[in-house]
Design an enzyme around this catalytic site. Sequence first.
Site, PDB file in Angstrom:
ATOM      1  N   HIS A  71      -2.194  -8.262   1.120  1.00  0.00           N
ATOM      2  CA  HIS A  71      -1.189  -8.725   2.081  1.00  0.00           C
ATOM      3  C   HIS A  71      -1.273  -7.907   3.362  1.00  0.00           C
ATOM      4  CE1 HIS A  71       2.382 -10.901   3.286  1.00  0.00           C
ATOM      5  NE2 HIS A  71       3.000  -9.788   3.604  1.00  0.00           N
ATOM      6  N   ARG A 131      12.346  -5.846  12.755  1.00  0.00           N
ATOM      7  CA  ARG A 131      11.775  -7.160  13.050  1.00  0.00           C
ATOM      8  C   ARG A 131      11.909  -7.508  14.529  1.00  0.00           C
ATOM      9  NH1 ARG A 131      13.694 -13.011  10.637  1.00  0.00           N
ATOM     10  NH2 ARG A 131      15.377 -12.609  12.106  1.00  0.00           N
ATOM     11  N   ARG A 153      13.325 -18.814   3.837  1.00  0.00           N
ATOM     12  CA  ARG A 153      14.078 -18.866   5.093  1.00  0.00           C
ATOM     13  C   ARG A 153      13.410 -19.803   6.091  1.00  0.00           C
ATOM     14  NH1 ARG A 153      13.078 -13.379   4.945  1.00  0.00           N
ATOM     15  NH2 ARG A 153      12.039 -13.476   6.983  1.00  0.00           N
ATOM     16  N   GLU A 210      12.776  -9.930  -0.327  1.00  0.00           N
ATOM     17  CA  GLU A 210      12.461  -8.599   0.195  1.00  0.00           C
ATOM     18  C   GLU A 210      13.719  -7.831   0.559  1.00  0.00           C
ATOM     19  OE1 GLU A 210       9.835  -6.493   3.773  1.00  0.00           O
ATOM     20  OE2 GLU A 210      10.015  -8.679   3.696  1.00  0.00           O
ATOM     21  N   HIS A 247       6.441  -9.054  -2.256  1.00  0.00           N
ATOM     22  CA  HIS A 247       7.595  -8.162  -2.371  1.00  0.00           C
ATOM     23  C   HIS A 247       8.365  -8.429  -3.665  1.00  0.00           C
ATOM     24  CE1 HIS A 247       6.635  -6.871   1.609  1.00  0.00           C
ATOM     25  NE2 HIS A 247       6.984  -8.021   2.168  1.00  0.00           N
ATOM     26  N   ASP A 291       0.434  -4.712   4.339  1.00  0.00           N
ATOM     27  CA  ASP A 291       1.511  -5.437   4.998  1.00  0.00           C
ATOM     28  C   ASP A 291       1.613  -5.113   6.489  1.00  0.00           C
ATOM     29  OD1 ASP A 291       3.776  -6.898   5.573  1.00  0.00           O
ATOM     30  OD2 ASP A 291       5.045  -5.991   4.071  1.00  0.00           O
TER      31      ASP A 291
END
Length: 449
Positions: free
Chosen positions: A55, A81, A209, A234, A268, A319
């Site tokens: 990932h 984010r 989402r 997550e 996750h 990630d």
Amino acid sequence: MTTLHAKQALLPDGWANDVRLTLKDRRISAIEQGVEAKVGDERHDVLLPTMANLHSHAFQRGMAGLAELRGPDSDSFWSWRTVMYRFALTMNPEQMQAIAAQLYVEMLEAGFGRVGEFHYLHHDRDGSAFTNRAEMAERIVAACDETGIGLTLLPVFYAHSGFGGQVPNEGQRRFINDLDGFAALLDGAKKATSRLPCSVTGIAPHSLRAVTPEQLSALQQLSFDGPIHIHVAEQVKEVEDCVAWSGKRPVAWLLDNAALTDRWCLIHATHMTEDETVRMAKAGAIAGLCPITEANLGDGTFNAEVFLKAGGRFGVGSDSNILIGIADELRQLEYSQRLSHRARNVLALPGGSTGRYLFDGAVIGGAAALMAESGLAVGKPADVVSLKPRHDLGLSGDQVMDGFIFANGALVDCVWVGGVKQVEAGRHKAREKVAARFVGVMRELMAAF
């Protein structure tokens, strides 16, 4: 043809001494055990299979270390984010390729032989599609071709900002596709990866989402041969929002509505009940764990002990790519369990090596998650890593592995992918050229960040 001789090698059935491996036509063509080195053999202390990094978001390597400044209130995944969105909006295709190449050099130098690129930076900076919808995917392929790492490309379908089909926000504009646009992107991605040997193309619905149930169903009807990866559970807020939307937790919703199989990798899966954990393991879905990123973002701790006891498989990925290292990921995974359980050697069989259990599990599960082959066996890909112990202590087998993972007792020396040596004496053969371009690009991006 290349022949390697190792004092010790980790084969599928365990450690073997005085091993000769012959690499030919991208594969391991012969293995001999208990033999002396011959003239012309490359001599090494320890040989292992490379590991898949299942990932990765390559573009995020460029922002490593840039989100470690605390804001006026407590920070979280969601504040991180926001910084990530700002960075994602700045780069052009050439810049992303340069960052990806730097990342893949670092992965190879760490002993990773394949990357699962969870690729969602699709469009131009204003959110409009490139004339070639697969422009950015082609840049990922080019970076892999330049560095020699194996690739499982996972184009991401991302359509919404929250559960129930919420309208995407402005910071997500480079990620967003409808189903028709994504189908065209997937076709372009498949054409691009077809130029790389042993490449695989799957799909990645970003998260529950970001996709509706109808879209998730439609995506599975598209033409692709690779795996399906999805972010799930997550964050606690994500779980709460999913319950508010559907009445179910995210992993439970997938188990009840998506017919999970071993083709799926749940990235996750941090916040699960024990029932979800056992059901996920029994379904065969692989846990895509990213221990360093999960710690960096304050996500939480995966319920590893229950999952593994139920027969679950796992692999590891870097990630956000804030730090690249096999030992780092596996050590963080075990230490997270020790802190959670207030115990030692949690992820190990009774009487067995913790490092070995972690390494074997991540090699097998990571390859399965990327639909790739793994292991030092005749007929398998010639994807090999050599370790060089820091000191000649006379250690053998699992002692070397535990030292590598927990005590920095050995260093990655050489790495072969498809029989081609990409790393020697710990340095990728294109390190200087790739790094020089990366530095130039980062200076450009930082000036505008």
